[in-house]
Design a protein around this motif. Structure first.
Motif, PDB file in Angstrom:
ATOM      1  N   TYR A 153     -16.997  -1.169   9.392  1.00  0.00           N
ATOM      2  CA  TYR A 153     -15.925  -0.219   9.084  1.00  0.00           C
ATOM      3  C   TYR A 153     -15.860   0.081   7.597  1.00  0.00           C
ATOM      4  N   HIS A 154     -15.259   1.221   7.290  1.00  0.00           N
ATOM      5  CA  HIS A 154     -14.855   1.487   5.915  1.00  0.00           C
ATOM      6  C   HIS A 154     -13.435   2.038   5.914  1.00  0.00           C
ATOM      7  N   SER A 155     -12.776   1.857   4.771  1.00  0.00           N
ATOM      8  CA  SER A 155     -11.386   2.286   4.600  1.00  0.00           C
ATOM      9  C   SER A 155     -11.357   3.689   4.021  1.00  0.00           C
ATOM     10  N   VAL A 156     -10.466   4.505   4.553  1.00  0.00           N
ATOM     11  CA  VAL A 156     -10.272   5.864   4.046  1.00  0.00           C
ATOM     12  C   VAL A 156      -8.792   6.032   3.745  1.00  0.00           C
ATOM     13  N   SER A 157      -8.487   6.387   2.508  1.00  0.00           N
ATOM     14  CA  SER A 157      -7.088   6.634   2.133  1.00  0.00           C
ATOM     15  C   SER A 157      -6.697   8.046   2.522  1.00  0.00           C
ATOM     16  N   THR A 158      -5.545   8.173   3.171  1.00  0.00           N
ATOM     17  CA  THR A 158      -5.010   9.478   3.550  1.00  0.00           C
ATOM     18  C   THR A 158      -3.567   9.555   3.070  1.00  0.00           C
ATOM     19  N   SER A 160      -1.018   9.745   4.848  1.00  0.00           N
ATOM     20  CA  SER A 160      -0.170   8.923   5.728  1.00  0.00           C
ATOM     21  C   SER A 160      -0.551   7.451   5.703  1.00  0.00           C
ATOM     22  N   GLY A 161      -1.452   7.048   4.810  1.00  0.00           N
ATOM     23  CA  GLY A 161      -1.849   5.649   4.704  1.00  0.00           C
ATOM     24  C   GLY A 161      -3.337   5.463   4.933  1.00  0.00           C
ATOM     25  N   VAL A 162      -3.765   4.226   4.893  1.00  0.00           N
ATOM     26  CA  VAL A 162      -5.179   3.888   5.060  1.00  0.00           C
ATOM     27  C   VAL A 162      -5.567   3.980   6.533  1.00  0.00           C
ATOM     28  N   ARG A 163      -6.754   4.503   6.774  1.00  0.00           N
ATOM     29  CA  ARG A 163      -7.345   4.517   8.118  1.00  0.00           C
ATOM     30  C   ARG A 163      -8.647   3.749   8.054  1.00  0.00           C
ATOM     31  N   TYR A 164      -8.964   3.049   9.134  1.00  0.00           N
ATOM     32  CA  TYR A 164     -10.202   2.294   9.201  1.00  0.00           C
ATOM     33  C   TYR A 164     -11.135   3.007  10.167  1.00  0.00           C
ATOM     34  N   LEU A 165     -12.272   3.448   9.651  1.00  0.00           N
ATOM     35  CA  LEU A 165     -13.224   4.199  10.459  1.00  0.00           C
ATOM     36  C   LEU A 165     -14.470   3.372  10.725  1.00  0.00           C
TER      37      LEU A 165
END
Length: 173
Positions: A153-158, A160-165
């Motif tokens: 996984y990698h973390s993506v900041s949005t 609405s908060g962090v998403r893990y993809l």
């Protein structure tokens, strides 16, 4: 460079089961993880280049392809006090999980840049910014899940908060 990690991947229905253990009414000011973000980190890798990520995944595949699926039972809530994180903990004594984590950690050791705990404590983070008075272990669930997939996984900041993809996923045997 991306912030990345190896993790057990849970199905959407398993994530919903885990999310049902979130005591939202008890801690309304906490930052609750949405069900889609619920996972169990095996090894946090920190910031890694795309090339290093691809190499780590290729190096991990032989291990993952020979690792059997296993069952976990989540049965309590607890907190990492300094980080103010509320988590759902696993019943102790799961050799398959501990062996998988140790082997992945050893494989990743040469490139680890993120903070590494002295001892692996398997858990699913449910919320951040939890009030510090949550200082005891509390029964929850139990929620039993069959662990059949490991993801990279990698973390993506949005906004609405962090998403893990999930970039890569391997089904355990």
């Amino acid at each position: 460079m991306q912030r990345c990690f190896f993790s057990l991947s849970f199905s959407p229905s398993q994530q919903q089961q885990l999310a049902a253990c979130q005591p939202v009414a008890q801690y309304p000011d906490a930052l609750w993880h949405p069900p889609a973000n619920l996972h169990l980190t095996l090894v946090f890798l920190g910031q890694q280049s795309e090339e290093t990520q691809q190499q780590l995944w290729q190096d991990a595949l032989p291990l993952l392809q020979r690792t059997p699926a296993f069952e976990l039972c989540f049965d309590h809530l607890a907190q990492f006090h300094q980080a103010r994180v509320l988590f759902l903990g696993v019943q102790s004594g799961v050799p398959a999980l501990m062996d998988l984590q140790a082997e992945l950690s050893a494989l990743c050791q040469p490139v680890l840049t993120g903070p590494q705990p002295e001892q692996f404590l398997p858990h699913v983070t449910l919320a951040r910014k939890i009030r510090p008075e949550f200082s005891y272990r509390q029964s929850a669930g139990p929620v039993t899940v069959q662990c059949t997939d490991v993801g990279f996984y990698h973390s993506v900041s949005t906004l609405s908060g962090v998403r893990y993809l999930c970039k890569q996923r391997q089904t355990l045997v």
